[in-house]
Design a protein around this motif. Sequence first.
Motif, PDB file in Angstrom:
ATOM      1  N   ALA A  38      37.209 -94.330 -76.850  1.00 23.29           N
ATOM      2  CA  ALA A  38      37.589 -94.827 -78.171  1.00 23.29           C
ATOM      3  C   ALA A  38      36.944 -96.167 -78.503  1.00 23.29           C
ATOM      4  O   ALA A  38      36.822 -96.531 -79.676  1.00 23.29           O
ATOM      5  CB  ALA A  38      39.104 -94.939 -78.267  1.00 23.29           C
ATOM      6  N   ASP A  39      36.530 -96.903 -77.483  1.00 22.48           N
ATOM      7  CA  ASP A  39      35.936 -98.228 -77.708  1.00 22.48           C
ATOM      8  C   ASP A  39      34.433 -98.167 -77.967  1.00 22.48           C
ATOM      9  O   ASP A  39      33.816 -99.187 -78.285  1.00 22.48           O
ATOM     10  CB  ASP A  39      36.183 -99.134 -76.492  1.00 22.48           C
ATOM     11  CG  ASP A  39      37.660 -99.485 -76.317  1.00 22.48           C
ATOM     12  OD1 ASP A  39      38.430 -99.263 -77.268  1.00 22.48           O
ATOM     13  OD2 ASP A  39      38.023 -99.952 -75.218  1.00 22.48           O
ATOM     14  N   LEU A  40      33.844 -97.002 -77.820  1.00 17.29           N
ATOM     15  CA  LEU A  40      32.389 -96.889 -77.937  1.00 17.29           C
ATOM     16  C   LEU A  40      31.960 -96.719 -79.392  1.00 17.29           C
ATOM     17  O   LEU A  40      32.626 -96.047 -80.181  1.00 17.29           O
ATOM     18  CB  LEU A  40      31.879 -95.696 -77.118  1.00 17.29           C
ATOM     19  CG  LEU A  40      32.192 -95.716 -75.618  1.00 17.29           C
ATOM     20  CD1 LEU A  40      31.585 -94.493 -74.947  1.00 17.29           C
ATOM     21  CD2 LEU A  40      31.679 -96.988 -74.963  1.00 17.29           C
ATOM     22  N   SER A  41      30.829 -97.307 -79.719  1.00 19.49           N
ATOM     23  CA  SER A  41      30.251 -97.121 -81.046  1.00 19.49           C
ATOM     24  C   SER A  41      29.605 -95.737 -81.126  1.00 19.49           C
ATOM     25  O   SER A  41      29.469 -95.043 -80.110  1.00 19.49           O
ATOM     26  CB  SER A  41      29.193 -98.186 -81.320  1.00 19.49           C
ATOM     27  OG  SER A  41      28.094 -98.009 -80.438  1.00 19.49           O
TER      28      SER A  41
ATOM     29  N   LEU B  48      37.376 -92.568 -69.862  1.00 15.60           N
ATOM     30  CA  LEU B  48      38.803 -92.461 -70.164  1.00 15.60           C
ATOM     31  C   LEU B  48      38.992 -92.184 -71.650  1.00 15.60           C
ATOM     32  O   LEU B  48      38.451 -92.905 -72.500  1.00 15.60           O
ATOM     33  CB  LEU B  48      39.519 -93.757 -69.778  1.00 15.60           C
ATOM     34  CG  LEU B  48      41.027 -93.808 -69.998  1.00 15.60           C
ATOM     35  CD1 LEU B  48      41.759 -92.769 -69.134  1.00 15.60           C
ATOM     36  CD2 LEU B  48      41.563 -95.220 -69.696  1.00 15.60           C
ATOM     37  N   THR B  49      39.736 -91.133 -71.948  1.00 10.22           N
ATOM     38  CA  THR B  49      40.022 -90.800 -73.344  1.00 10.22           C
ATOM     39  C   THR B  49      41.485 -91.109 -73.656  1.00 10.22           C
ATOM     40  O   THR B  49      42.316 -91.217 -72.748  1.00 10.22           O
ATOM     41  CB  THR B  49      39.745 -89.312 -73.632  1.00 10.22           C
ATOM     42  OG1 THR B  49      40.667 -88.494 -72.895  1.00 10.22           O
ATOM     43  CG2 THR B  49      38.320 -88.943 -73.253  1.00 10.22           C
ATOM     44  N   GLU B  50      41.798 -91.232 -74.948  1.00 12.45           N
ATOM     45  CA  GLU B  50      43.177 -91.537 -75.340  1.00 12.45           C
ATOM     46  C   GLU B  50      44.058 -90.304 -75.300  1.00 12.45           C
ATOM     47  O   GLU B  50      45.268 -90.407 -75.052  1.00 12.45           O
ATOM     48  CB  GLU B  50      43.196 -92.163 -76.739  1.00 12.45           C
ATOM     49  CG  GLU B  50      42.556 -93.545 -76.795  1.00 12.45           C
ATOM     50  CD  GLU B  50      42.691 -94.194 -78.161  1.00 12.45           C
ATOM     51  OE1 GLU B  50      42.850 -93.452 -79.156  1.00 12.45           O
ATOM     52  OE2 GLU B  50      42.636 -95.434 -78.229  1.00 12.45           O
ATOM     53  N   THR B  51      43.472 -89.136 -75.549  1.00  9.16           N
ATOM     54  CA  THR B  51      44.248 -87.898 -75.601  1.00  9.16           C
ATOM     55  C   THR B  51      43.470 -86.770 -74.932  1.00  9.16           C
ATOM     56  O   THR B  51      42.250 -86.864 -74.725  1.00  9.16           O
ATOM     57  CB  THR B  51      44.535 -87.471 -77.049  1.00  9.16           C
ATOM     58  OG1 THR B  51      43.285 -87.181 -77.701  1.00  9.16           O
ATOM     59  CG2 THR B  51      45.264 -88.575 -77.811  1.00  9.16           C
ATOM     60  N   LEU B  52      44.174 -85.686 -74.618  1.00  6.11           N
ATOM     61  CA  LEU B  52      43.516 -84.493 -74.095  1.00  6.11           C
ATOM     62  C   LEU B  52      42.534 -83.927 -75.124  1.00  6.11           C
ATOM     63  O   LEU B  52      41.438 -83.491 -74.788  1.00  6.11           O
ATOM     64  CB  LEU B  52      44.549 -83.428 -73.729  1.00  6.11           C
ATOM     65  CG  LEU B  52      45.363 -83.661 -72.445  1.00  6.11           C
ATOM     66  CD1 LEU B  52      46.470 -82.620 -72.334  1.00  6.11           C
ATOM     67  CD2 LEU B  52      44.454 -83.598 -71.214  1.00  6.11           C
ATOM     68  N   GLU B  53      42.955 -83.954 -76.390  1.00  6.37           N
ATOM     69  CA  GLU B  53      42.111 -83.409 -77.448  1.00  6.37           C
ATOM     70  C   GLU B  53      40.788 -84.158 -77.543  1.00  6.37           C
ATOM     71  O   GLU B  53      39.728 -83.558 -77.780  1.00  6.37           O
ATOM     72  CB  GLU B  53      42.842 -83.470 -78.795  1.00  6.37           C
ATOM     73  CG  GLU B  53      43.992 -82.481 -78.943  1.00  6.37           C
ATOM     74  CD  GLU B  53      45.190 -82.814 -78.047  1.00  6.37           C
ATOM     75  OE1 GLU B  53      45.938 -81.878 -77.672  1.00  6.37           O
ATOM     76  OE2 GLU B  53      45.378 -84.015 -77.719  1.00  6.37           O
ATOM     77  N   GLU B  54      40.834 -85.461 -77.340  1.00  8.08           N
ATOM     78  CA  GLU B  54      39.605 -86.254 -77.357  1.00  8.08           C
ATOM     79  C   GLU B  54      38.710 -85.871 -76.175  1.00  8.08           C
ATOM     80  O   GLU B  54      37.481 -85.819 -76.295  1.00  8.08           O
ATOM     81  CB  GLU B  54      39.960 -87.743 -77.306  1.00  8.08           C
ATOM     82  CG  GLU B  54      38.780 -88.665 -77.572  1.00  8.08           C
ATOM     83  CD  GLU B  54      39.175 -90.137 -77.529  1.00  8.08           C
ATOM     84  OE1 GLU B  54      38.560 -90.915 -78.270  1.00  8.08           O
ATOM     85  OE2 GLU B  54      40.096 -90.489 -76.754  1.00  8.08           O
TER      86      GLU B  54
END
Length: 441
Positions: A10-13, A317-323
């Motif tokens: 989520a932090d990546l551009s 690392l992702t925030e959710t499984l869907e991500e």
Amino acid sequence: MGDVNFKILADLSISERAALMQRSETDMSMFLEKVPAILEAVRTEGDAALVRFGTELDGAVGLTADTLQVTEAEFDEAFTLVDPEVIAAIKTGIANIRSFHEEQLPEPMTLKEIRPGAFAGDRFLPIESVALYVPRGKGSFPSVTMMTGVPAVVAGVPNVAIFTPPTKEGKVDAATLVAARLAGVKTVYKAGGAQAVAAATFGTDTVRPCHKIVGPGSPWVVAAKRLLAGQIDPGLPAGPSESIIFADDTVHGGLAALDLLIEAEHGPDSSAWLVTSSRRVAEQALAALPDHWANMTEQRVAFSKAVLCGKSGGILLTETLEEAYAFINDYAPEHLQLLSEKPFEHLGMITAAAEILMGPHTPVSIGNFCLGPNAVLPTSRGARTYGPLSVTDFIRRSSVGYVTAKAYPELAHAARTLAEYEGFSSHANAVGEARQTYLKG
């Protein structure tokens, strides 16, 4: 060497995320510039070029035009050099691979009655000659011999030849020869890299030219296949290995780290990512890597560190499984492990992966060597349109049609109508009154 990559998706551009998709095959410009000279040398010089490149690039001693093809004596000797336990493992793998691929073999011909009296179907024949590329640069791969040789033999290809780089002694890895004979392949050439692709395409005094070449290889091999694609079928795009280990919260991160290293150890041009939405799993994996490295050879540690600390690997690392699912499908990996106690809960969310191995008891190691499904897989996002190597890659298909007198009038009327609309007078005439005159004659 730097630290292992630990990234939060989520932090990546947008550009940083796009960079994660890069493989060693993404920029082939350097190889595409240098390979043509190799191809031309083999085309014009034949065996002499293969001997020169084998000596200069592979460091083979004593290689000559007379020793480019493996002899029966070398096959026999290989069985005395390989540990019986290794031979037994090869036999196990071949038995499973053969059983799996025999199920893929289609009927020689199928016909279906499309309309009363009109039949259409398919006829299948093996390709006349196929080259199997077996790499050797960063290790020896009897497993690739098994994965390419068995389906070729099952398909009934009459002329099958293995191309593999010679050793420093001007030989072929003994276990590779054992696997070749047990798979049913009798012809093996001591040639690797772009020069092998050229030899398979053009032929030499020793090498019989082939219609198709399959098997994974270095960027040199990939570049040669691309450049010669108009003259030989290059098969599915199989370059340096890549994997994604997806791990959910039901497993230990140390196990995820263990499996992350499987494909990472192939070489510095490999790609390997651990993708998880569990910070616990991610942190456990990062902490476990030093212990796993302590149990690996120095060379394989160096290779895997180059991947995990470089541009093509690490922990994501992702925030959710869907991500996580979305990233995996976008990446379209060669190998995907669903590391979970409940892998079937995730399977339905995966739409782009060449191989999906499920659960904590199905590491890529088992898939690579002995489970049965083919481990020669499309790389560099090739899984978006290609599947694993299979028997059908060694078979050519012809359509078959047969129309009876009873079915002819209706189909002829439809064909004539469309031919006239598209402006093809000969098409129309062929199903018009002229034909009726000859048929009545």
